[in-house]
Design a protein around this motif. Structure first.
Motif, PDB file in Angstrom:
ATOM      1  N   UNK A   4      42.725  31.942  48.266  1.00 40.77           N
ATOM      2  CA  UNK A   4      43.957  32.007  47.029  1.00 40.77           C
ATOM      3  C   UNK A   4      45.079  31.296  46.981  1.00 40.77           C
ATOM      4  N   UNK A   5      45.246  30.419  48.023  1.00 37.43           N
ATOM      5  CA  UNK A   5      46.465  29.609  48.022  1.00 37.43           C
ATOM      6  C   UNK A   5      46.079  28.127  47.375  1.00 37.43           C
ATOM      7  N   UNK A   6      44.697  28.018  46.907  1.00 35.97           N
ATOM      8  CA  UNK A   6      44.336  26.873  46.165  1.00 35.97           C
ATOM      9  C   UNK A   6      44.095  27.332  44.749  1.00 35.97           C
ATOM     10  N   UNK A   7      45.029  26.634  43.877  1.00 41.31           N
ATOM     11  CA  UNK A   7      45.049  27.155  42.291  1.00 41.31           C
ATOM     12  C   UNK A   7      43.912  26.935  41.803  1.00 41.31           C
ATOM     13  N   UNK A   8      42.803  25.676  42.378  1.00 42.08           N
ATOM     14  CA  UNK A   8      41.613  25.639  41.696  1.00 42.08           C
ATOM     15  C   UNK A   8      40.678  26.895  42.024  1.00 42.08           C
ATOM     16  N   UNK A   9      40.881  27.549  43.230  1.00 46.53           N
ATOM     17  CA  UNK A   9      40.079  28.542  43.339  1.00 46.53           C
ATOM     18  C   UNK A   9      40.200  29.769  42.231  1.00 46.53           C
ATOM     19  N   UNK A  10      41.170  29.985  42.116  1.00 46.42           N
ATOM     20  CA  UNK A  10      41.384  31.067  40.835  1.00 46.42           C
ATOM     21  C   UNK A  10      41.131  30.511  39.580  1.00 46.42           C
ATOM     22  N   UNK A  11      40.894  29.141  39.250  1.00 44.29           N
ATOM     23  CA  UNK A  11      40.522  28.681  37.987  1.00 44.29           C
ATOM     24  C   UNK A  11      38.672  28.916  38.060  1.00 44.29           C
ATOM     25  N   UNK A  12      38.505  28.490  39.387  1.00 48.96           N
ATOM     26  CA  UNK A  12      36.934  28.553  39.448  1.00 48.96           C
ATOM     27  C   UNK A  12      36.499  30.040  39.270  1.00 48.96           C
ATOM     28  N   UNK A  13      37.276  31.098  39.668  1.00 47.78           N
ATOM     29  CA  UNK A  13      36.961  32.444  39.675  1.00 47.78           C
ATOM     30  C   UNK A  13      37.087  32.977  38.371  1.00 47.78           C
ATOM     31  N   UNK A  14      38.104  32.362  37.509  1.00 40.36           N
ATOM     32  CA  UNK A  14      38.103  32.893  36.185  1.00 40.36           C
ATOM     33  C   UNK A  14      37.028  32.523  35.452  1.00 40.36           C
ATOM     34  N   UNK A  15      36.546  31.280  35.486  1.00 44.12           N
ATOM     35  CA  UNK A  15      35.437  30.616  34.773  1.00 44.12           C
ATOM     36  C   UNK A  15      33.983  31.366  35.103  1.00 44.12           C
ATOM     37  N   UNK A  16      34.156  31.795  36.539  1.00 43.19           N
ATOM     38  CA  UNK A  16      32.718  32.464  36.834  1.00 43.19           C
ATOM     39  C   UNK A  16      32.802  33.848  36.217  1.00 43.19           C
ATOM     40  N   UNK A  17      33.944  34.469  36.146  1.00 45.72           N
ATOM     41  CA  UNK A  17      33.994  35.907  35.762  1.00 45.72           C
ATOM     42  C   UNK A  17      33.859  35.976  34.023  1.00 45.72           C
ATOM     43  N   UNK A  18      34.154  34.626  33.474  1.00 44.86           N
ATOM     44  CA  UNK A  18      33.943  34.491  31.953  1.00 44.86           C
ATOM     45  C   UNK A  18      32.439  34.565  31.641  1.00 44.86           C
ATOM     46  N   UNK A  19      31.873  33.866  32.598  1.00 45.55           N
ATOM     47  CA  UNK A  19      30.324  33.812  32.399  1.00 45.55           C
ATOM     48  C   UNK A  19      29.457  34.934  32.769  1.00 45.55           C
ATOM     49  N   UNK A  20      29.856  35.783  33.973  1.00 46.97           N
ATOM     50  CA  UNK A  20      29.221  36.710  34.613  1.00 46.97           C
ATOM     51  C   UNK A  20      29.576  38.185  34.152  1.00 46.97           C
ATOM     52  N   UNK A  21      30.768  38.456  33.681  1.00 44.00           N
ATOM     53  CA  UNK A  21      31.441  39.651  33.540  1.00 44.00           C
ATOM     54  C   UNK A  21      30.650  40.304  32.257  1.00 44.00           C
ATOM     55  N   UNK A  22      30.180  41.476  32.390  1.00 46.27           N
ATOM     56  CA  UNK A  22      29.395  42.346  31.296  1.00 46.27           C
ATOM     57  C   UNK A  22      27.781  41.929  31.440  1.00 46.27           C
ATOM     58  N   UNK A  23      27.547  41.042  32.037  1.00 48.19           N
ATOM     59  CA  UNK A  23      25.882  40.687  32.038  1.00 48.19           C
ATOM     60  C   UNK A  23      25.360  40.992  33.468  1.00 48.19           C
ATOM     61  N   UNK A  24      26.166  41.045  34.599  1.00 50.16           N
ATOM     62  CA  UNK A  24      25.791  41.535  35.863  1.00 50.16           C
ATOM     63  C   UNK A  24      26.882  42.361  36.435  1.00 50.16           C
TER      64      UNK A  24
END
Length: 362
Positions: free
Chosen positions: A176-196
């Protein structure tokens, strides 16, 4: 007359001493690491655990700087995953007279005051791969939200018909101290949320051991037979997760990654990891080198940093974002091998020879 001669001699000696002192200072400046006029560039990388930094980023960066500026002096330090150590490294580089610092922050928030202090002393700072907080002059990385989307979509593609809202997914994010981690997480949720069903989600801190522990906890909580797939934010953590899955006798489920590490590519060939994300290290390192040299020489960087991102500290940062690529068994030849990142021999060691043959790599 004697007084005049003595006075002249004293002046002559003083000038001689001053000249010697100046010559000595120039010699120290040329041979030491204190300063090379306006030709000193520093590179600070966050850790030595992630294979890419020492093996690819640093040598590519160094080579490009030397190609652009033959008389530039290079300084380098690795934080070894210690944010306090990295802060000291910034201070040390400023003391040495470095004019431009390229930094991949171990902790983007913790490094803010160090960056501010460096900038206050006239140093330009380029954020590399991770968007550090503070008054940085430029940022170069990949579209990190897109990285997360590619990871999530690769997981869905691997699941195929099994990708339903009842399919339980374990999600192991980065630090969480790495801002990239939050962006990866955001993008992954965009793809996955509502589908799994993301049934378990934790941070793995970019450490394979921590990710392995989190995976073990997920298995205990959800049950081995109920896990349909695993999202891992990078290949390093995927290695720890793969070992845990093997120990729990779980096989045949998709496991994502990122960074196209050799071990990750080999797991993809072997079938214990389903995908990774290739962020070509050479163009990223070379882009950072170009920005650093241009800033050193006082050139306008608008043609390179064509986008603007807002950092965690609210600073508007001119940014250059490159395009990531999803890698599966089907396109290893057309990505990491084609670009010369790895050879077939690198990937297809004796342990993976049969799997490579089956994958059409040999």
């Amino acid at each position: 007359m004697r007084r005049v001669v003595i006075g002249a001699t004293a002046v002559s000696m003083a000038l001689s001493i001053a000249a010697c002192g100046k010559a000595g200072d120039d010699k120290d400046s040329d041979s030491g690491s204190s300063s090379s006029g306006n030709k000193s560039i520093g590179l600070l990388l966050p850790d030595s655990v992630t294979a890419r930094y020492e093996k690819f980023d640093k040598p590519y960066f160094d080579a490009k700087v030397k190609a652009l500026c033959a008389d530039c002096k290079l300084e380098y330090a690795n934080a070894a995953a210690d944010s306090a150590k990295q802060a000291q490294q910034v201070s040390s580089m400023v003391t040495k007279g470095v004019k431009v610092i390229v930094i991949s922050a171990q902790d983007s928030a913790a490094i803010k005051s160090s960056i501010q202090s460096a900038v206050d002393k006239g140093v330009k700072v380029v954020a590399y791969d991770r968007l550090a907080q503070g008054p940085v002059s430029a940022y170069v990385s990949f579209d990190n939200v897109k990285v997360g989307e590619l990871q999530g979509q690769a997981l869905l593609d691997s699941l195929g018909a099994k990708a339903t809202t009842k399919s339980k997914i374990v999600m192991i994010n980065g630090d969480d101290a790495d801002p990239n981690a939050g962006q990866f997480k955001e993008g992954a949720h965009k793809a996955l949320d509502g589908k799994v069903d993301i049934a378990y989600e934790q941070s793995g801190l970019w450490k394979d051991t921590v990710a392995a522990q989190k995976m073990s906890a997920a298995i205990t909580q959800l049950g081995a037979k109920n896990i349909a797939g695993v999202y891992s934010a990078n290949d390093g953590m995927a290695g720890g997760i793969a070992n845990t899955l093997k120990g729990a006798k779980i096989s045949g489920i998709p496991l994502t990654g990122q960074d196209a590490e050799l071990a990750g590519i080999q797991r993809i060939v072997a079938g214990t990891q389903s995908s990774t994300v290739y962020k070509a290290f050479k163009p990223e390192a070379e882009a950072a080198a170009q920005l650093a040299v241009d800033l050193l020489e006082g050139k306008d960087i608008k043609a390179l940093a064509t986008q603007t991102l807002t950092s965690g500290s609210g600073d508007k940062v001119p940014s250059q974002l490159l395009t990531p690529v999803s890698v599966t068994k089907a396109n290893i030849k057309d990505t990491v091998i084609k670009d010369g990142l790895y050879t077939v021999a690198d990937i297809c060691t004796a342990e993976y020879a049969a799997a490579c043959k089956a994958a059409g790599l040999q």
